[in-house]
Design an enzyme around this catalytic site. Sequence first.
Site, PDB file in Angstrom:
ATOM      1  N   ARG A  14      40.257  38.981  37.238  1.00  0.00           N
ATOM      2  CA  ARG A  14      40.138  39.360  38.650  1.00  0.00           C
ATOM      3  C   ARG A  14      38.831  40.139  38.810  1.00  0.00           C
ATOM      4  NH1 ARG A  14      44.324  43.216  42.169  1.00  0.00           N
ATOM      5  NH2 ARG A  14      42.719  44.077  43.521  1.00  0.00           N
ATOM      6  N   HIS A  15      38.273  40.073  40.016  1.00  0.00           N
ATOM      7  CA  HIS A  15      37.138  40.928  40.344  1.00  0.00           C
ATOM      8  C   HIS A  15      37.678  42.338  40.545  1.00  0.00           C
ATOM      9  CE1 HIS A  15      34.225  37.736  40.910  1.00  0.00           C
ATOM     10  NE2 HIS A  15      34.960  37.140  41.812  1.00  0.00           N
ATOM     11  N   VAL A  16      37.628  43.142  39.522  1.00  0.00           N
ATOM     12  CA  VAL A  16      38.186  44.484  39.649  1.00  0.00           C
ATOM     13  C   VAL A  16      37.439  45.427  38.706  1.00  0.00           C
ATOM     14  CG1 VAL A  16      39.997  44.120  37.895  1.00  0.00           C
ATOM     15  CG2 VAL A  16      40.374  45.778  39.728  1.00  0.00           C
TER      16      VAL A  16
END
Length: 342
Positions: free
Chosen positions: A103-105
């Site tokens: 995830r983009h995190v």
Amino acid sequence: LSIFLWYCSLNRNIPGILTFIEFVLNLFGGENKVLPFPSQVVYNRVGKCGSRTVVLLLRILSEKHGFNLVTSDIHNKTRLTKNEQMELIKNISTAEQPYLFTRHVHFLNFSRFGGDQPVYINIIRDPVSRFLSNYFFRRFGDWRGEQNHMIRTPSMRQEERYLDINECILENYPECSNPRLFYIIPYFCGQHPRCREPGEWALERAKLNVNENFLLVGILEELEDVLLLLERFLPHYFKGVLSIYKDPEHRKLGNMTVTVKKTVPSPEAVQILYQRMKYEYEFYHYVREQFHLLKRKFGLKSRASRPPLRPQFFIPTPLETEEPMDDEEQDDEKWLEDIYKR
Ligand SMILES: *[C@@H]1O[C@H](CO)[C@@H](O)[C@H](O)[C@H]1NC(C)=O
Ligand SMILES: *[C@@H]1O[C@H](CO)[C@@H](O)[C@H](O)[C@H]1NC(C)=O
Ligand SMILES: *[C@@H]1O[C@H](CO)[C@@H](O)[C@H](O)[C@H]1NC(C)=O
Ligand SMILES: *[C@@H]1O[C@H](CO)[C@@H](O)[C@H](O)[C@H]1NC(C)=O
């Protein structure tokens, strides 16, 4: 061997795991024995750094090797409240192993919440290239077609869409200034508010995290070597990745070159970007050096990667990926409204 496995499961730290991998590779003469660990991998992918290509590869690989690929539908939230962090970490930790969560995190500290710290991987790229790629991608989309940008950012005003890149930089528009230019480091620094303040603190913490929690941070400019090292370090996830990547049948993987019109900013504007992204560059150079050390250690020939005389922003490579439309994107509309109301 089992003693080593035991040793490594106790010492879930990156130097320990790398030493172990080196040991096994030597033992088996480089023949890729399937290592049964790590079985918890997180790829907290940085926007516009090749992640779409890697996720496509992961889909194929997860079927081939039977690991659990957990992707998130949330593309616009890289920082989380404490409760959200707890929830997400709990959720990831219950995934069936071996898993790869992506995830983009910004970096999540599992051990802070009593979880097993997974092994992290990531890919970054030259900060100005990344920035420009995102700037134009947001406005004009990519190879997927002319219409794409309208779907992507339907509410973007024409004035903003056609905002000249030089004007954006020289006139200090928020999109081309800090803190918005401080983009890569927070992915490695973490969820602490100071991680988003451009400065030494965030930079140092990001470097520390790279050493302690990231098995590999590759650089997109050398994507094939990144894939090769992933194959070595995490064979039960990445074995065969390079041949899939190069397979003509999966042309789309390598067919993401930008066809949209791009203008190169003036040398003056580029210099300003370099200044504004000083910490981002310090981090990028640090990661690149570590990456080259790893390549050497594992017997990959380093392509002579002297710094180019002119920045090569638009080298045609399979680069283009989604950028998380982060919360900050909301500000965009607001400041534009303010400007155009005047
Ligand atoms: C937890 O994961 C499941 C699927 O694995 C998902 O449906 C659910 O929304 C997730 N919950 C949270 C809080 O992320
Ligand atoms: C993660 O949390 C642990 C435990 O609270 C702490 O010791 C460590 O410094 C944290 N690491 C980072 C990078 O925040
Ligand atoms: C890339 O994809 C586009 C659209 O699918 C296609 O028209 C083009 O020929 C492809 N280019 C290459 C080099 O395969
Ligand atoms: C993120 O995107 C979802 C839908 O894609 C939207 O409902 C939500 O409001 C967005 N959140 C932020 C913070 O932009």
